[in-house]
Design a protein around this motif. Structure first.
Motif, PDB file in Angstrom:
ATOM      1  N   VAL A 325      16.883  63.914 -73.087  1.00 57.65           N
ATOM      2  CA  VAL A 325      18.175  63.618 -72.445  1.00 57.65           C
ATOM      3  C   VAL A 325      19.176  63.096 -73.472  1.00 57.65           C
ATOM      4  O   VAL A 325      20.336  63.502 -73.506  1.00 57.65           O
ATOM      5  CB  VAL A 325      17.964  62.592 -71.298  1.00 57.65           C
ATOM      6  N   VAL A 326      18.729  62.156 -74.311  1.00 57.06           N
ATOM      7  CA  VAL A 326      19.582  61.605 -75.378  1.00 57.06           C
ATOM      8  C   VAL A 326      18.754  61.548 -76.666  1.00 57.06           C
ATOM      9  O   VAL A 326      17.614  61.074 -76.661  1.00 57.06           O
ATOM     10  CB  VAL A 326      20.071  60.164 -75.038  1.00 57.06           C
ATOM     11  N   LEU A 345      16.798  57.374 -82.065  1.00 55.17           N
ATOM     12  CA  LEU A 345      16.215  57.061 -80.752  1.00 55.17           C
ATOM     13  C   LEU A 345      16.082  58.330 -79.927  1.00 55.17           C
ATOM     14  O   LEU A 345      16.869  59.271 -80.076  1.00 55.17           O
ATOM     15  CB  LEU A 345      17.114  56.083 -79.977  1.00 55.17           C
ATOM     16  N   THR A 346      15.112  58.318 -79.017  1.00 60.59           N
ATOM     17  CA  THR A 346      14.937  59.455 -78.100  1.00 60.59           C
ATOM     18  C   THR A 346      14.732  58.929 -76.686  1.00 60.59           C
ATOM     19  O   THR A 346      13.921  58.022 -76.465  1.00 60.59           O
ATOM     20  CB  THR A 346      13.689  60.291 -78.490  1.00 60.59           C
ATOM     21  N   VAL A 347      15.494  59.496 -75.745  1.00 60.57           N
ATOM     22  CA  VAL A 347      15.295  59.171 -74.324  1.00 60.57           C
ATOM     23  C   VAL A 347      14.849  60.461 -73.644  1.00 60.57           C
ATOM     24  O   VAL A 347      15.567  61.471 -73.663  1.00 60.57           O
ATOM     25  CB  VAL A 347      16.596  58.661 -73.661  1.00 60.57           C
ATOM     26  N   GLU A 348      13.649  60.428 -73.052  1.00 60.95           N
ATOM     27  CA  GLU A 348      13.134  61.618 -72.381  1.00 60.95           C
ATOM     28  C   GLU A 348      13.475  61.612 -70.900  1.00 60.95           C
ATOM     29  O   GLU A 348      13.695  60.549 -70.305  1.00 60.95           O
ATOM     30  CB  GLU A 348      11.605  61.704 -72.552  1.00 60.95           C
ATOM     31  N   ARG A 349      13.510  62.804 -70.331  1.00 64.51           N
ATOM     32  CA  ARG A 349      13.787  62.969 -68.898  1.00 64.51           C
ATOM     33  C   ARG A 349      12.851  62.088 -68.053  1.00 64.51           C
ATOM     34  O   ARG A 349      11.654  62.021 -68.291  1.00 64.51           O
ATOM     35  CB  ARG A 349      13.570  64.447 -68.535  1.00 64.51           C
ATOM     36  N   GLY A 350      13.428  61.355 -67.100  1.00 62.15           N
ATOM     37  CA  GLY A 350      12.632  60.542 -66.166  1.00 62.15           C
ATOM     38  C   GLY A 350      12.323  59.137 -66.657  1.00 62.15           C
ATOM     39  O   GLY A 350      11.806  58.309 -65.904  1.00 62.15           O
ATOM     40  N   SER A 459      23.822  62.952 -59.984  1.00 61.74           N
ATOM     41  CA  SER A 459      23.606  62.591 -61.395  1.00 61.74           C
ATOM     42  C   SER A 459      22.135  62.781 -61.738  1.00 61.74           C
ATOM     43  O   SER A 459      21.279  62.802 -60.852  1.00 61.74           O
ATOM     44  CB  SER A 459      24.016  61.131 -61.638  1.00 61.74           C
ATOM     45  N   ASN A 460      21.867  62.914 -63.042  1.00 64.70           N
ATOM     46  CA  ASN A 460      20.465  62.906 -63.478  1.00 64.70           C
ATOM     47  C   ASN A 460      20.261  61.929 -64.641  1.00 64.70           C
ATOM     48  O   ASN A 460      19.176  61.789 -65.169  1.00 64.70           O
ATOM     49  CB  ASN A 460      19.961  64.313 -63.833  1.00 64.70           C
ATOM     50  N   LEU A 461      21.374  61.253 -65.053  1.00 61.62           N
ATOM     51  CA  LEU A 461      21.289  60.184 -66.060  1.00 61.62           C
ATOM     52  C   LEU A 461      22.243  59.061 -65.652  1.00 61.62           C
ATOM     53  O   LEU A 461      23.438  59.290 -65.469  1.00 61.62           O
ATOM     54  CB  LEU A 461      21.686  60.710 -67.446  1.00 61.62           C
ATOM     55  N   LEU A 462      21.707  57.870 -65.459  1.00 63.88           N
ATOM     56  CA  LEU A 462      22.539  56.709 -65.119  1.00 63.88           C
ATOM     57  C   LEU A 462      22.614  55.771 -66.320  1.00 63.88           C
ATOM     58  O   LEU A 462      21.586  55.369 -66.863  1.00 63.88           O
ATOM     59  CB  LEU A 462      21.945  55.946 -63.929  1.00 63.88           C
ATOM     60  N   LEU A 463      23.839  55.441 -66.751  1.00 58.17           N
ATOM     61  CA  LEU A 463      24.057  54.421 -67.781  1.00 58.17           C
ATOM     62  C   LEU A 463      24.675  53.225 -67.066  1.00 58.17           C
ATOM     63  O   LEU A 463      25.817  53.299 -66.597  1.00 58.17           O
ATOM     64  CB  LEU A 463      24.990  54.945 -68.877  1.00 58.17           C
ATOM     65  N   LEU A 464      23.918  52.138 -66.964  1.00 56.73           N
ATOM     66  CA  LEU A 464      24.347  50.984 -66.156  1.00 56.73           C
ATOM     67  C   LEU A 464      24.514  49.762 -67.046  1.00 56.73           C
ATOM     68  O   LEU A 464      23.561  49.333 -67.697  1.00 56.73           O
ATOM     69  CB  LEU A 464      23.306  50.700 -65.060  1.00 56.73           C
ATOM     70  N   ASP A 465      25.723  49.205 -67.066  1.00 53.69           N
ATOM     71  CA  ASP A 465      26.013  48.047 -67.914  1.00 53.69           C
ATOM     72  C   ASP A 465      26.088  46.792 -67.046  1.00 53.69           C
ATOM     73  O   ASP A 465      27.075  46.566 -66.350  1.00 53.69           O
ATOM     74  CB  ASP A 465      27.342  48.275 -68.657  1.00 53.69           C
ATOM     75  N   THR A 489      17.011  59.761 -64.955  1.00 57.88           N
ATOM     76  CA  THR A 489      16.756  58.889 -66.112  1.00 57.88           C
ATOM     77  C   THR A 489      17.733  57.713 -66.051  1.00 57.88           C
ATOM     78  O   THR A 489      18.875  57.883 -65.642  1.00 57.88           O
ATOM     79  CB  THR A 489      16.984  59.693 -67.412  1.00 57.88           C
ATOM     80  N   ILE A 490      17.260  56.526 -66.472  1.00 55.20           N
ATOM     81  CA  ILE A 490      18.117  55.327 -66.430  1.00 55.20           C
ATOM     82  C   ILE A 490      18.094  54.635 -67.789  1.00 55.20           C
ATOM     83  O   ILE A 490      17.034  54.422 -68.376  1.00 55.20           O
ATOM     84  CB  ILE A 490      17.641  54.326 -65.342  1.00 55.20           C
ATOM     85  N   LEU A 491      19.290  54.280 -68.263  1.00 51.63           N
ATOM     86  CA  LEU A 491      19.448  53.442 -69.453  1.00 51.63           C
ATOM     87  C   LEU A 491      20.320  52.279 -68.996  1.00 51.63           C
ATOM     88  O   LEU A 491      21.480  52.475 -68.625  1.00 51.63           O
ATOM     89  CB  LEU A 491      20.135  54.258 -70.558  1.00 51.63           C
ATOM     90  N   MET A 492      19.761  51.055 -68.976  1.00 47.49           N
ATOM     91  CA  MET A 492      20.428  49.947 -68.303  1.00 47.49           C
ATOM     92  C   MET A 492      20.451  48.684 -69.157  1.00 47.49           C
ATOM     93  O   MET A 492      19.419  48.256 -69.670  1.00 47.49           O
ATOM     94  CB  MET A 492      19.675  49.678 -66.986  1.00 47.49           C
ATOM     95  N   VAL A 493      21.634  48.077 -69.292  1.00 43.88           N
ATOM     96  CA  VAL A 493      21.752  46.754 -69.925  1.00 43.88           C
ATOM     97  C   VAL A 493      21.537  45.722 -68.826  1.00 43.88           C
ATOM     98  O   VAL A 493      22.193  45.771 -67.785  1.00 43.88           O
ATOM     99  CB  VAL A 493      23.153  46.566 -70.554  1.00 43.88           C
TER     100      VAL A 493
END
Length: 517
Positions: A325-326, A345-350, A459-465, A489-493
């Motif tokens: 994904v990223v 860095l690598t972010v995989e699906r899910g 969506s299929n990728l959430l970036l949450l700050d 996929t989720i990337l969250m602060v």
């Protein structure tokens, strides 16, 4: 001794009542948690007791010579001021006192003997006050608080307008602690603070001798620092002795008792009405019917508070993206100066990943660099194929003059008014909130409006700050459930371990790659 008395306070915005005949008394040494759902008026109450807002009715009376320190969510910091300037401004009243002392010294040469004695006495009093309040060691006090809050790492000469949300909160908190007020008013102080400094603030409040009123939705934090809870609900303010967990137990019992009394009374009313209807026309039973009617007329009818709409969050999932994904290669993030070492860095699906670490080390900057909102200083970011991204920002942009309906319509122009209202209602907003301007809503209600935009787009990728900031306990629990259910996929602060525990598959500690130690 009573520090603050609030009597018969009523206030509202337009036709939306916030308080109705609220009375409140604050005593020396009380550590109060002010709790309630988003939009119940907690921040409004703070603004009224600090005279930032005039109430519609009621009396607010502070004890004489009480110095109040207020940590406000929305304090503006001026461009050009350094962190040191803001911290030193805590001693503004002492600098004024010093000026007064110098002016007295200048006038001494022309004073009579009687005036001279009076001036000497006044000088002695000022000198004592300056000594007691650490005037002669201000610089070392500023350094000490700066160190405790991690501000010396950023540099005390840094412009305050260049700071992250968490760093800004630390500066305001540092200024407040240097002021040594007789009472602290803290409006969600843990928002944007990292775990280390939440722990530091917790210890500070546990040992704090004076009174404080704390607004917070961070339950573990509340439980460890307060000894009284004031619950704001349905325009009323009710007092409970003990911590938040104890309040919840007592409140549940009280609610159950009220509901049982309501059911009994409704049954009695039904029986009385039935008797009156059947017997008022008959001569033999008319007097009995009249007596029951009088009982009905005099009855103090129990009313149950309307159930607050609970939010329902369901994220719509878009089509499956590519496996990676990223991907970042030797990515260096930052502005004028690098905030990170080269990152691969690598972010995989899910995957569901929490970004943690101290304030100001580049967590938000990383999210914005991935989105391309901030150009990388070097290196590359590659996004996967077929991505549909949902991005939740920490704050809404300032100066927004739209209503909630207009805000959602802007995002989804094809929606009917019914669909817009239904989408906002599902996020836990009432009709009155939905029709209000976004800027008059509380921080938690504004967060729900921002979430509404993401929830209604696939969506299929959430970036949450920092998605939990300002949200009340119900909304936080529902958000966690919805994110656990989410297939993307989720990337969250996030700075709340109890929120991301059991939700994420990985935790990335950003302090391992930051250049800011």
């Amino acid at each position: 001794m009573s520090i603050l008395n609030v009597e018969h306070l009523s206030h509202g915005f337009g036709d939306r009542a916030i308080f109705q005949d609220v009375s409140f008394r604050l005593l020396k040494g009380e550590h109060i948690g002010l709790v309630g759902a988003n939009g119940e008026g907690k921040s409004t109450f703070m603004n009224i007791i600090t005279n930032k807002l005039m109430p519609d009715e009621g009396k607010i009376e502070w004890a004489k010579n009480v110095r109040v320190g207020y940590l406000d969510q929305h304090t503006a910091l001026e461009k050009g001021m350094t962190i040191r300037d803001v911290l030193k401004s805590a001693f503004a009243w002492l600098f004024e006192m010093e000026e007064n002392m110098n002016a007295i010294c200048d006038r001494m040469g022309e004073a009579s003997e009687e005036e001279l004695n009076r001036m000497m006495e006044e000088l002695g009093t000022i000198q004592d006050l300056l000594t007691v309040h650490d005037f002669y060691i201000i610089d070392s006090k500023v350094e000490e608080v700066g160190r405790a809050l991690g501000l010396t790492d950023i540099g005390l000469d840094k412009d305050v307008t260049d700071l992250s949300g968490g760093q800004r909160t630390k500066v305001l908190l540092g200024k407040l602690l240097l002021e040594k007020p007789d009472i602290l008013l803290l409006d969600e102080p843990t928002n944007y603070l990292d775990e280390v400094h939440i722990e530091w603030l917790k210890r500070y409040l546990q040992e704090y001798e004076n009174a404080f009123i704390l607004i917070s939705h961070d339950i573990p934090f509340l439980n460890q620092v307060v000894n009284l809870i004031y619950h704001m609900d349905s325009q009323q303010l009710n007092r409970y002795v003990g911590d938040y967990d104890h309040f919840q137990e007592v409140y549940a019992v009280k609610k159950a008792q009220l509901e049982a009394a309501y059911q009994r009374q409704q049954q009695e009313i039904s029986e009385l009405k039935d008797f009156v209807a059947r017997n008022k026309a008959r001569v033999a039973t008319r007097n009995m019917a009249m007596s029951r009617q009088k009982k009905l007329d005099k009855m103090d009818v129990i009313e149950l508070a309307k159930e607050r709409p609970k939010p329902e969050f369901h994220f719509l999932t878009a089509r499956t993206p590519s496996r990676f994904v990223v991907e970042t290669k030797e990515l260096v993030i930052g502005y004028e100066e690098p905030l990170s070492k080269p990152l691969t860095l690598t972010v995989e699906r899910g995957e569901k990943i929490a970004l943690v670490g101290a304030n100001g080390i580049g967590k938000t900057t990383l999210l914005k660099s991935i989105l391309g909102l901030i150009p990388a200083l070097s290196g590359t970011v590659r996004l996967g194929d077929y991505l549909e991204i949902g991005y939740f920002e920490q704050e809404m942009p300032q100066g927004n003059k739209r209503s909630c309906i207009e805000e959602i319509w802007e995002e989804f122009p094809a929606y009917t008014q019914y669909e817009v209202r239904a989408a906002l209602a599902k996020c836990g907003l009432t009709t009155k909130h939905i029709e209000s301007l976004v800027r008059v809503l509380s921080g938690g209600e504004q967060a729900k409006v921002r979430l509404c935009k993401i929830l209604n787009r696939e969506s299929n990728l959430l970036l949450l700050d920092e998605p939990t900031n300002h949200l009340d306990a119900d909304a936080k629990a529902e958000l966690k459930r919805a994110l656990q259910e989410y297939k993307g996929t989720i990337l969250m602060v996030c700075h709340e371990p109890e929120f991301y525990d059991g939700l994420v598959s990985k935790v990335w500690d950003c302090s391992e790659w930051t250049t800011r130690i």
